[in-house]
Design an enzyme around this catalytic site. Structure first.
Site, short mmCIF file in Angstrom:
data_model
loop_
_atom_site.label_atom_id
_atom_site.label_comp_id
_atom_site.label_asym_id
_atom_site.label_seq_id
_atom_site.Cartn_x
_atom_site.Cartn_y
_atom_site.Cartn_z
CB SER A 1 0.76 11.85 -17.16
OG SER A 1 -0.35 12.41 -17.83
CE LYS B 1 1.26 10.44 -13.65
NZ LYS B 1 1.59 9.10 -13.11
CE1 TYR C 1 -3.34 10.72 -12.90
CE2 TYR C 1 -3.43 12.07 -14.88
CZ TYR C 1 -3.05 10.92 -14.24
OH TYR C 1 -2.35 9.95 -14.93
CG ASP D 1 -1.85 1.17 1.29
OD1 ASP D 1 -1.76 2.06 0.41
OD2 ASP D 1 -2.68 1.22 2.22
#
Length: 299
Positions: free
Chosen positions: A146, A164, A160, A67
């Site tokens: 990304s 990134k 997001y 995790d």
């Protein structure tokens, strides 16, 4: 080519690019630890699927609990790998979570959670794995980036995209700091994929529905953008291409791996910006006298 079997940790391997990469790396002959959280609980079926796939083919793909929100979990996963293999060659930072919605509607706490998964999760794994790689004086950090960090991207991906970008900056900074330990950095940069992963299907939404509703004048825009993105995708646009690039990069000899490679079927501009940015990076490193850190020190 470097045909030596590598011991590889892949984070976020329960689905998507992480899973595809774990399967492809194992098929290429590497020992792969596909990590995910909830191996004995929420992801037990996915873990069993990977184990059965590996056993049926006589390959060495193993599942390990990890995790990325827990330093203890990251430490335990790396300790398990080293205890079983005696080394760790590659850490693939893939774990992440997409969120979609107007940026204003996200509370600071929600954005912190996005950063926690997409950025701090990688840092926890680094803190567990880098002492091993530094002791070995050899290794590879392989980051899944990304094109949002350098290419064009639609609205409503703010938290997001910010996460990134932060992860990308961390990867670049650490590439300099780890070079003299013989540790390489490669950033594989996928473009948007509207099919073949659960990325968009499982995307998070802001909890503040009232603020999100205030953006009703944009209603349907994301569906329109999604349709337009899909229309721009050529038939061969398959996230398997990202996994194949991961296998290629891992298989290259030490010192020959690219710092950054873009896998983008839509051509959103990230490849062009990357070409310029890498040239600027090289030139600036030379000007300030750290050009030797652009490539890991042979050991």
């Amino acid at each position: 080519m470097n045909n030596q079997q590598q011991v590889i940790l892949v984070t976020g391997a329960s689905s998507g690019i992480g899973k595809l990469s774990a399967l492809a790396l194992a098929t290429a002959g590497h020992t792969v630890y596909a990590s995910m959280r909830g191996v004995a609980a929420k992801n037990s079926a996915r873990a069993r699927e990977l184990r059965d796939w590996s056993f049926a083919r006589g390959l060495d793909l193993r599942v390990v609990e990890l995790d990325v929100l827990s330093q203890h979990s990251a430490d335990a996963a790396v300790a398990t790998i080293v205890a079983e293999q005696g080394r760790l060659d590659v850490v693939m930072h893939n774990a992440g979570h997409l969120v979609v919605g107007p940026a204003e509607a996200y509370t600071p706490e929600e954005i912190s959670a996005v950063l926690d998964t997409n950025v701090l999760g990688a840092q926890r794994v680094n803190r567990a794995a880098l002492p091993v790689l530094r002791e070995q004086q050899r290794g590879l950090l392989l980051w899944i980036g990304s094109t949002t960090t350098r290419g064009g991207f639609p609205p409503f991906l703010g938290p997001y995209a910010a996460a990134k970008a932060a992860m990308d900056s961390l990867a670049v900074t650490m590439s300099f700091e780890l070079a003299r330990f013989g540790i390489e950095t490669s950033i594989v940069v996928p473009g948007a994929f509207t099919s073949g992963t659960d990325h968009f299907a499982n995307a998070g939404k802001p909890a503040d529905e009232a603020k999100a509703a205030a953006y009703a004048r944009y209603a349907g825009l994301m569906d329109q953008i999604g349709a337009r993105l899909t229309a721009l995708m050529p038939p061969e646009a398959d996230p398997q291409a990202v996994a194949d690039e991961v296998v290629r990069v891992v298989g290259l000899a030490h010192g020959e791996r690219p710092f950054r490679s873009v896998v983008d079927f839509m051509d959103d501009g990230a490849a062009a910006v990357t070409e310029v940015a890498e040239r600027v990076r090289d030139d600036f490193a030379a000007r300030i006298g750290i050009a030797d850190l652009l490539k890991p020190t042979p050991v």
